[in-house]
Write an enzyme that holds these catalytic residues in place. Structure first.
Site, short mmCIF file in Angstrom:
data_model
loop_
_atom_site.label_atom_id
_atom_site.label_comp_id
_atom_site.label_asym_id
_atom_site.label_seq_id
_atom_site.Cartn_x
_atom_site.Cartn_y
_atom_site.Cartn_z
CG ASP A 13 3.18 -5.31 11.84
OD1 ASP A 13 4.17 -5.55 12.56
OD2 ASP A 13 2.40 -6.19 11.44
NE ARG B 253 -2.24 -0.70 3.71
CZ ARG B 253 -2.59 -0.04 4.81
NH1 ARG B 253 -3.62 0.80 4.80
NH2 ARG B 253 -1.91 -0.19 5.92
CB SER C 29 5.97 -6.85 7.49
OG SER C 29 5.29 -5.72 7.92
#
Length: 463
Positions: free
Chosen positions: A201, A80, A148
């Site tokens: 995250d 994203r 991540s």
């Protein structure tokens, strides 16, 4: 005959109940072991089962941030790009939008230049589509990068890739600085954008929590996986090299999923699941508490019952032997079934496991198994949080500091009985007085919004 069948099934459930038991004394031991491992991990690299990674985030957002900031969230087959407009204390987040992009499969095993070039191209298109943006006022665009995958971080804006996971195999990127790769690719695309922060995250969840409430000092992910981050005194990190940050603080990414201890209530089902996993002996805590595994543990218990008695009919006609055929959303739906005949339980058993014509008593037993497995998960997660609170001096009755715990993840957000159990267990372990100053808050999108906020807190233009 019926009585014998029911007795055999009840014996399996009774053993599960005993093996999953989490009395307060046991949880106290888990919290103490967590605190001990945290201290060991802060002393030296490799000193603990949990990595206690220094994030180099020494300033969390507090709501005063202003300007336009971007985030890139890369953690799987999609990524994203986000844009967030911040307007200080009065208006906070004024506007945010995002675009999701799928990564072509061939780029997931190609070269670093190809992968980061594709990502940078998507960022360039996203920026181009916004047209002339007056909000920048001549300033360089700044971006928070949520990556991540395992990295060895060396500063707020640098980290070398240790290894890929999740079907990625871009070999020439291993050992390279992922921020430098992204920065170089964006420059080639003509994007004038600075990577202001590299985060994961969990750190992002803490940042998003801190933005909404400055008393947030712990961030936790309770979803498919599990992890926690928290604010530590920089002077309490012996392995931190160089000059201490001016803030005197440092966010630590615990990587608590790899925590293990003799205190943990481990069953035969957990042992078998671990042995058959891709990473046997690793991520033990995560395998007990996270959403990826709860449904699978319940399936294994039901399979054991099916081999002991005929309560589910002929096993070969069911799908009880299919691994991960029962997911956590399924056990949540069964656990929350309030219909008089437990119709939802019957539907889930028939739909996912091909088990039909169950009795009401059998369906009640299935709900109890879901309850036992979920309660253990929630109570262990609470014990882990208490371990962190003890480490930073927030778990004593005399402590008057308000403590906010920011939590993200579907397990916490969507599984109401899990959430209720976690919160009641925190109150039980902390005691009535200490628990009054503790608040648990759902904090969504740490990997997106949190990354943009950390970029803002570490902006080159920050006052």
């Amino acid at each position: 005959m019926v009585a014998a069948v029911e007795a055999a099934a009840e014996q399996v459930v009774a053993q599960l109940r005993e093996d999953c038991a989490t009395p307060a004394a046991r949880l106290d031991g888990v919290a103490a072991a967590m605190e001990e491992e945290m201290r060991a991990g802060l002393r030296e690299e490799g000193g603990s089962k949990i990595k206690m990674i220094v994030s180099y985030v020494d300033n969390l957002p507090n709501g005063s941030e202003e300007g336009l900031f971007y985030a890139l969230d890369l953690g799987g087959t999609n990524f994203r790009v986000l844009r967030v407009q911040l307007a200080g204390k009065d208006k906070r987040v004024v506007k945010r939008d995002s675009r999701e992009v799928s990564i072509p499969p061939h780029l997931m095993s190609g070269s670093a230049a190809e992968l980061f070039g594709f990502i940078a191209s998507a960022v360039a298109k996203y920026v181009a589509d916004e047209g002339v943006n007056r909000a920048l006022n001549g300033k360089q665009r700044e971006l928070g990068f949520t990556f991540s995958f395992p990295v060895r971080q060396t500063s707020i804006t640098s980290g070398t890739l240790i290894k890929w996971t999740k079907a990625f195999a871009v070999d020439d990127a291993v050992g390279e600085d992922v921020v430098a790769e992204l920065q170089m690719a964006m420059e080639k695309e003509g994007v004038d954008m600075r990577v202001a922060a590299l985060i994961n995250d969990t750190v992002g969840t803490l940042a998003a929590g801190s933005y909404n409430d400055e008393d947030a000092v712990i961030g936790v992910i309770l979803g498919t996986g599990s992890n926690a981050a928290y604010v530590e005194k920089a002077s309490d990190i012996p392995k931190l090299e160089g000059e201490l940050p001016k803030s005197g603080k440092m966010v630590i990414n615990t990587e608590w999923g790899n925590f293990s201890s003799s205190c943990l209530p481990i069953t035969e089902y957990d042992q078998a699941l671990d042995e058959e996993s891709l990473n046997p002996g690793e991520q033990i805590f995560e395998k007990l508490i996270s959403g990826l595994y709860l449904g699978e543990i319940v399936r294994r218990v039901l399979l054991k019952i099916a081999t002991q008695c005929s309560i589910f009919g002929d096993v070969s006609r069911t799908k009880l032997t299919t691994h991960f055929n029962l997911r956590t959303p399924d056990i949540s739906a069964m656990h929350h079934d309030e219909t008089p005949d437990l119709r939802i339980v019957a539907e889930k058993l028939a739909g996912h496991l091909k088990i039909a014509n169950t009795t009401l008593e059998t369906r009640k037993m299935v709900v109890e198994i879901c309850d036992i497995v979920t309660r253990r998960s929630a109570r262990l997660a609470a014990a882990g949080i208490v371990g962190i609170m003890r480490k930073i001096g927030r778990a004593t009755p005399g402590n008057n500091s308000r403590t906010v715990i920011a939590i993200d993840g579907g397990l916490f957000e969507h599984y109401a009985k899990f959430r209720q159990c976690l919160e009641s267990t925190l109150a039980e372990l902390l005691g009535e007085e200490a628990s009054k100053s503790v608040s648990v808050k759902l904090t969504k999108d740490g990997s997106g919004l949190g990354a943009a906020l950390i970029a803002a807190a570490h902006s080159q233009y920050a006052k």
